[in-house]
Design a protein around this motif. Structure first.
Motif, PDB file in Angstrom:
ATOM      1  N   PHE A 188       0.828  -1.202   0.000  1.00  0.00           N
ATOM      2  CA  PHE A 188       0.000   0.000   0.000  1.00  0.00           C
ATOM      3  C   PHE A 188       0.865   1.255   0.000  1.00  0.00           C
ATOM      4  O   PHE A 188       0.635   2.186  -0.780  1.00  0.00           O
ATOM      5  CB  PHE A 188      -0.927   0.029   1.221  1.00  0.00           C
ATOM      6  CG  PHE A 188      -1.925  -1.090   1.281  1.00  0.00           C
ATOM      7  CD1 PHE A 188      -2.473  -1.628   0.132  1.00  0.00           C
ATOM      8  CD2 PHE A 188      -2.315  -1.619   2.515  1.00  0.00           C
ATOM      9  CE1 PHE A 188      -3.388  -2.665   0.185  1.00  0.00           C
ATOM     10  CE2 PHE A 188      -3.239  -2.649   2.581  1.00  0.00           C
ATOM     11  CZ  PHE A 188      -3.779  -3.176   1.417  1.00  0.00           C
ATOM     12  N   THR A 189       1.874   1.268   0.866  1.00  0.00           N
ATOM     13  CA  THR A 189       2.743   2.448   0.983  1.00  0.00           C
ATOM     14  C   THR A 189       3.508   2.711  -0.304  1.00  0.00           C
ATOM     15  O   THR A 189       3.530   3.836  -0.819  1.00  0.00           O
ATOM     16  CB  THR A 189       3.724   2.267   2.151  1.00  0.00           C
ATOM     17  OG1 THR A 189       2.993   2.102   3.372  1.00  0.00           O
ATOM     18  CG2 THR A 189       4.646   3.474   2.276  1.00  0.00           C
ATOM     19  N   SER A 190       4.137   1.669  -0.841  1.00  0.00           N
ATOM     20  CA  SER A 190       4.968   1.845  -2.036  1.00  0.00           C
ATOM     21  C   SER A 190       4.122   2.144  -3.270  1.00  0.00           C
ATOM     22  O   SER A 190       4.502   2.988  -4.098  1.00  0.00           O
ATOM     23  CB  SER A 190       5.839   0.609  -2.279  1.00  0.00           C
ATOM     24  OG  SER A 190       5.037  -0.527  -2.558  1.00  0.00           O
ATOM     25  N   GLU A 191       2.977   1.492  -3.396  1.00  0.00           N
ATOM     26  CA  GLU A 191       2.134   1.697  -4.580  1.00  0.00           C
ATOM     27  C   GLU A 191       1.549   3.106  -4.603  1.00  0.00           C
ATOM     28  O   GLU A 191       1.551   3.777  -5.641  1.00  0.00           O
ATOM     29  CB  GLU A 191       1.013   0.655  -4.601  1.00  0.00           C
ATOM     30  CG  GLU A 191       0.092   0.736  -5.813  1.00  0.00           C
ATOM     31  CD  GLU A 191       0.738   0.286  -7.114  1.00  0.00           C
ATOM     32  OE1 GLU A 191       0.064   0.337  -8.153  1.00  0.00           O
ATOM     33  OE2 GLU A 191       1.925  -0.115  -7.091  1.00  0.00           O
ATOM     34  N   LEU A 192       1.068   3.579  -3.457  1.00  0.00           N
ATOM     35  CA  LEU A 192       0.529   4.943  -3.408  1.00  0.00           C
ATOM     36  C   LEU A 192       1.623   5.968  -3.681  1.00  0.00           C
ATOM     37  O   LEU A 192       1.398   6.954  -4.391  1.00  0.00           O
ATOM     38  CB  LEU A 192      -0.132   5.200  -2.055  1.00  0.00           C
ATOM     39  CG  LEU A 192      -1.505   4.559  -1.859  1.00  0.00           C
ATOM     40  CD1 LEU A 192      -1.946   4.641  -0.396  1.00  0.00           C
ATOM     41  CD2 LEU A 192      -2.555   5.216  -2.756  1.00  0.00           C
ATOM     42  N   LEU A 193       2.811   5.744  -3.141  1.00  0.00           N
ATOM     43  CA  LEU A 193       3.917   6.657  -3.383  1.00  0.00           C
ATOM     44  C   LEU A 193       4.290   6.681  -4.860  1.00  0.00           C
ATOM     45  O   LEU A 193       4.468   7.756  -5.457  1.00  0.00           O
ATOM     46  CB  LEU A 193       5.129   6.257  -2.539  1.00  0.00           C
ATOM     47  CG  LEU A 193       6.382   7.123  -2.695  1.00  0.00           C
ATOM     48  CD1 LEU A 193       6.103   8.562  -2.288  1.00  0.00           C
ATOM     49  CD2 LEU A 193       7.530   6.549  -1.872  1.00  0.00           C
ATOM     50  N   ASP A 194       4.416   5.504  -5.480  1.00  0.00           N
ATOM     51  CA  ASP A 194       4.768   5.423  -6.905  1.00  0.00           C
ATOM     52  C   ASP A 194       3.720   6.109  -7.775  1.00  0.00           C
ATOM     53  O   ASP A 194       4.058   6.829  -8.727  1.00  0.00           O
ATOM     54  CB  ASP A 194       4.924   3.964  -7.335  1.00  0.00           C
ATOM     55  CG  ASP A 194       6.180   3.314  -6.788  1.00  0.00           C
ATOM     56  OD1 ASP A 194       7.056   4.044  -6.276  1.00  0.00           O
ATOM     57  OD2 ASP A 194       6.277   2.071  -6.855  1.00  0.00           O
ATOM     58  N   LEU A 195       2.454   5.882  -7.453  1.00  0.00           N
ATOM     59  CA  LEU A 195       1.382   6.483  -8.258  1.00  0.00           C
ATOM     60  C   LEU A 195       1.384   8.003  -8.130  1.00  0.00           C
ATOM     61  O   LEU A 195       1.227   8.719  -9.134  1.00  0.00           O
ATOM     62  CB  LEU A 195       0.027   5.915  -7.834  1.00  0.00           C
ATOM     63  CG  LEU A 195      -0.247   4.471  -8.244  1.00  0.00           C
ATOM     64  CD1 LEU A 195      -1.428   3.896  -7.483  1.00  0.00           C
ATOM     65  CD2 LEU A 195      -0.498   4.394  -9.752  1.00  0.00           C
ATOM     66  N   ARG A 196       1.552   8.504  -6.921  1.00  0.00           N
ATOM     67  CA  ARG A 196       1.591   9.962  -6.738  1.00  0.00           C
ATOM     68  C   ARG A 196       2.769  10.574  -7.469  1.00  0.00           C
ATOM     69  O   ARG A 196       2.650  11.645  -8.075  1.00  0.00           O
ATOM     70  CB  ARG A 196       1.648  10.282  -5.232  1.00  0.00           C
ATOM     71  CG  ARG A 196       0.333  10.032  -4.517  1.00  0.00           C
ATOM     72  CD  ARG A 196       0.502  10.144  -3.013  1.00  0.00           C
ATOM     73  NE  ARG A 196      -0.744   9.826  -2.313  1.00  0.00           N
ATOM     74  CZ  ARG A 196      -0.819   9.197  -1.153  1.00  0.00           C
ATOM     75  NH1 ARG A 196       0.302   8.814  -0.541  1.00  0.00           N
ATOM     76  NH2 ARG A 196      -1.974   8.956  -0.588  1.00  0.00           N
ATOM     77  N   GLN A 197       3.924   9.904  -7.432  1.00  0.00           N
ATOM     78  CA  GLN A 197       5.104  10.438  -8.120  1.00  0.00           C
ATOM     79  C   GLN A 197       4.949  10.366  -9.639  1.00  0.00           C
ATOM     80  O   GLN A 197       5.495  11.218 -10.353  1.00  0.00           O
ATOM     81  CB  GLN A 197       6.361   9.678  -7.674  1.00  0.00           C
ATOM     82  CG  GLN A 197       6.758   9.985  -6.231  1.00  0.00           C
ATOM     83  CD  GLN A 197       7.967   9.200  -5.778  1.00  0.00           C
ATOM     84  OE1 GLN A 197       8.322   8.173  -6.366  1.00  0.00           O
ATOM     85  NE2 GLN A 197       8.627   9.667  -4.719  1.00  0.00           N
ATOM     86  N   THR A 198       4.213   9.384 -10.125  1.00  0.00           N
ATOM     87  CA  THR A 198       3.957   9.279 -11.556  1.00  0.00           C
ATOM     88  C   THR A 198       3.042  10.406 -12.025  1.00  0.00           C
ATOM     89  O   THR A 198       3.256  11.006 -13.084  1.00  0.00           O
ATOM     90  CB  THR A 198       3.312   7.920 -11.888  1.00  0.00           C
ATOM     91  OG1 THR A 198       4.230   6.877 -11.550  1.00  0.00           O
ATOM     92  CG2 THR A 198       2.968   7.816 -13.371  1.00  0.00           C
ATOM     93  N   ILE A 199       2.020  10.692 -11.226  1.00  0.00           N
ATOM     94  CA  ILE A 199       1.035  11.709 -11.611  1.00  0.00           C
ATOM     95  C   ILE A 199       1.572  13.113 -11.369  1.00  0.00           C
ATOM     96  O   ILE A 199       1.359  14.030 -12.162  1.00  0.00           O
ATOM     97  CB  ILE A 199      -0.276  11.497 -10.839  1.00  0.00           C
ATOM     98  CG1 ILE A 199      -0.904  10.145 -11.237  1.00  0.00           C
ATOM     99  CG2 ILE A 199      -1.269  12.622 -11.119  1.00  0.00           C
ATOM    100  CD1 ILE A 199      -2.057   9.717 -10.352  1.00  0.00           C
ATOM    101  N   TYR A 200       2.291  13.287 -10.249  1.00  0.00           N
ATOM    102  CA  TYR A 200       2.811  14.607  -9.883  1.00  0.00           C
ATOM    103  C   TYR A 200       4.325  14.544  -9.705  1.00  0.00           C
ATOM    104  O   TYR A 200       4.827  14.613  -8.587  1.00  0.00           O
ATOM    105  CB  TYR A 200       2.156  15.093  -8.581  1.00  0.00           C
ATOM    106  CG  TYR A 200       0.661  14.957  -8.577  1.00  0.00           C
ATOM    107  CD1 TYR A 200      -0.138  15.760  -9.376  1.00  0.00           C
ATOM    108  CD2 TYR A 200       0.033  14.029  -7.748  1.00  0.00           C
ATOM    109  CE1 TYR A 200      -1.523  15.631  -9.365  1.00  0.00           C
ATOM    110  CE2 TYR A 200      -1.356  13.899  -7.725  1.00  0.00           C
ATOM    111  CZ  TYR A 200      -2.123  14.711  -8.551  1.00  0.00           C
ATOM    112  OH  TYR A 200      -3.481  14.583  -8.541  1.00  0.00           O
ATOM    113  N   PRO A 201       5.076  14.371 -10.804  1.00  0.00           N
ATOM    114  CA  PRO A 201       6.532  14.225 -10.698  1.00  0.00           C
ATOM    115  C   PRO A 201       7.209  15.526 -10.237  1.00  0.00           C
ATOM    116  O   PRO A 201       6.664  16.589 -10.369  1.00  0.00           O
ATOM    117  CB  PRO A 201       6.945  13.851 -12.136  1.00  0.00           C
ATOM    118  CG  PRO A 201       5.864  14.385 -13.004  1.00  0.00           C
ATOM    119  CD  PRO A 201       4.604  14.324 -12.208  1.00  0.00           C
TER     120      PRO A 201
END
Length: 201
Positions: A188-201
């Motif tokens: 959960f932690t890593s997936e949410l972090l990766d998704l946020r960084q993908t959308i808002y780099p």
């Protein structure tokens, strides 16, 4: 002021004006957003207390959320369109329930563990919202079919939502598996972090 100096000043003013107007750079990324309600860790106050959940006394608690997608803006190009969307994750309080018997008979450690598990289901809902936004951002949609194409993206992600919820329960609660819960927590932690960084780099 000589002609050269005047042209330099005019060019500088034009450049600054362009920056202020947002025309440089010409194509800023069109990013959607995810809104979460409540935007925090869930507590038992977020759950409706009931005598029995789904007619089964064996169910201690259940967490149900919805994901509503709204189109914020349509960007039109000669041969395609792009969409800015908002994926709205909402906990459904009437449908998110906890057994009164469970709350009254369980010790604090057990109640904390079950609440932690239910927060995992809320995290999955948020992951799905971010994945939908990720899949829509920058995509070239057919101007005549974009609503159907958007619905297709939503349907595919909702299938994953159902699958993730089922896997999560199967691996962590049937029977209770603390190690599996830790692995899911890390996901959960890593997936949410990766998704946020993908959308808002």
């Amino acid at each position: 002021m000589n002609r050269y100096a005047f042209l330099c000043v005019a060019a500088t003013l034009f450049f600054c004006g362009s920056l202020l107007s947002g025309s440089i750079p010409k194509d800023l990324p069109k990013r959607g957003k995810v809104t979460v309600s409540p935007n925090r860790t869930l507590t038992w106050e977020d759950f409706k207390q009931v005598d029995v959940i789904r007619g089964k006394s064996s169910i201690n608690a259940i967490c149900l959320s919805t994901c509503e997608v709204e189109i914020l803006k349509v960007h039109t190009y000669p041969d395609h369109i792009q969409l800015e969307i908002n994926a709205k994750i909402q906990l459904q309080k009437d449908l998110s329930q906890v057994s009164r018997d469970f709350l009254s008979r369980s010790d604090e450690a057990t109640k904390k563990q079950v609440l932690h598990h239910e927060n995992g289901h809320f995290a999955i809902a948020q992951i799905i919202g971010y994945r939908i936004v990720r899949d829509v951002n920058g995509r070239a949609f057919d101007p005549g079919q974009y609503k159907a194409q958007l619905n297709g993206i939503i349907r595919e992600n909702f299938k994953d939502w159902k699958r993730l919820d089922s896997q999560y329960d199967a691996q962590t609660t049937k029977p209770r598996n603390a190690d599996a819960q830790k692995r899911w927590d890390a996901f959960f932690t890593s997936e949410l972090l990766d998704l946020r960084q993908t959308i808002y780099p």
